[in-house]
Design a protein around this motif. Structure first.
Motif, PDB file in Angstrom:
ATOM      1  N   THR A  16       0.824  -1.205   0.000  1.00 12.07           N
ATOM      2  CA  THR A  16       0.000   0.000   0.000  1.00 12.07           C
ATOM      3  C   THR A  16       0.859   1.255   0.000  1.00 12.07           C
ATOM      4  O   THR A  16       0.606   2.189  -0.769  1.00 12.07           O
ATOM      5  CB  THR A  16      -0.941  -0.007   1.216  1.00 12.07           C
ATOM      6  N   GLU A  19       2.208   1.750  -3.433  1.00 11.56           N
ATOM      7  CA  GLU A  19       1.203   2.132  -4.418  1.00 11.56           C
ATOM      8  C   GLU A  19       0.822   3.608  -4.322  1.00 11.56           C
ATOM      9  O   GLU A  19       0.417   4.215  -5.320  1.00 11.56           O
ATOM     10  CB  GLU A  19      -0.077   1.310  -4.216  1.00 11.56           C
ATOM     11  N   MET A  20       0.933   4.172  -3.151  1.00 11.88           N
ATOM     12  CA  MET A  20       0.523   5.558  -2.942  1.00 11.88           C
ATOM     13  C   MET A  20       1.366   6.515  -3.766  1.00 11.88           C
ATOM     14  O   MET A  20       2.555   6.293  -3.959  1.00 11.88           O
ATOM     15  CB  MET A  20       0.640   5.925  -1.458  1.00 11.88           C
ATOM     16  N   ASP A  24      -1.182  11.578  -1.791  1.00  9.01           N
ATOM     17  CA  ASP A  24      -2.105  10.611  -1.187  1.00  9.01           C
ATOM     18  C   ASP A  24      -1.916  10.617   0.320  1.00  9.01           C
ATOM     19  O   ASP A  24      -0.812  10.846   0.831  1.00  9.01           O
ATOM     20  CB  ASP A  24      -1.846   9.195  -1.711  1.00  9.01           C
ATOM     21  N   LYS A  40     -11.509   3.090   2.166  1.00 12.28           N
ATOM     22  CA  LYS A  40     -11.482   2.563   0.798  1.00 12.28           C
ATOM     23  C   LYS A  40     -10.665   1.278   0.799  1.00 12.28           C
ATOM     24  O   LYS A  40     -10.993   0.314   0.126  1.00 12.28           O
ATOM     25  CB  LYS A  40     -10.813   3.556  -0.147  1.00 12.28           C
ATOM     26  N   TYR A 120      -6.178   7.275   0.952  1.00 12.66           N
ATOM     27  CA  TYR A 120      -5.829   6.113   0.150  1.00 12.66           C
ATOM     28  C   TYR A 120      -6.088   4.829   0.931  1.00 12.66           C
ATOM     29  O   TYR A 120      -6.590   3.852   0.394  1.00 12.66           O
ATOM     30  CB  TYR A 120      -4.366   6.185  -0.285  1.00 12.66           C
TER      31      TYR A 120
END
Length: 142
Positions: A16, A19-20, A24, A40, A120
């Motif tokens: 995670t 990916e940010m 974010d 989310k 995020y």
């Protein structure tokens, strides 16, 4: 297993964080936060404290240098007689790890909830301190 990744960071959390993108936000929520109904993406770090996660995350996560306050705290509700010593712990960790000396904005409780819905991800922890919720805005690697 990888070299240099603290064991407290789960594969899901590392993925995670990677990916940010710039700008974010990620919430590190205390055990009382309504994370499942607001997230989310929900990451469970049950039993972990936010300071321990913050220490590990900030080894790899740049804070946004283009905003005045790259971290947000949930403001104490007026009238609550609550001490927030954990904020000083966060301050010390952030300053030591990033050099940012005044990272925090205080966000009213319901505004924090609304902003968390747009984050995020929300990381639910076992943190028991009251008003321990912390939101970080990701920066860029220079």
């Amino acid at each position: 297993m990888l070299i240099g990744i603290p064991k407290i960071l789960s594969p899901e959390l590392v993925k995670t964080l990677m990916e940010m993108g710039h700008g974010d936000e990620i919430v590190f929520a205390d055990a009382n936060f309504p994370a499942a109904s607001h997230a989310k993406r929900l990451i469970r770090c049950d039993g972990q404290s936010i300071p321990a996660l913050l220490e590990a995350v900030l080894q790899h996560f740049p804070l946004d240098q283009y905003v005045a306050k790259p971290a947000a705290l949930m403001q104490v509700v007026p009238g609550d007689q609550v001490e927030t010593p954990i904020w000083a712990v966060y301050q010390e960790i952030i300053e030591r790890k990033t050099g940012v000396t005044e990272p925090f904005e205080e966000v009213e409780r319901f505004a924090f909830y609304e902003r968390a819905k747009e984050a995020y991800a929300i990381v639910i922890t076992g943190e028991s301190a009251l008003y321990a919720n912390l939101m970080l805005k990701k920066g860029v690697i220079i």
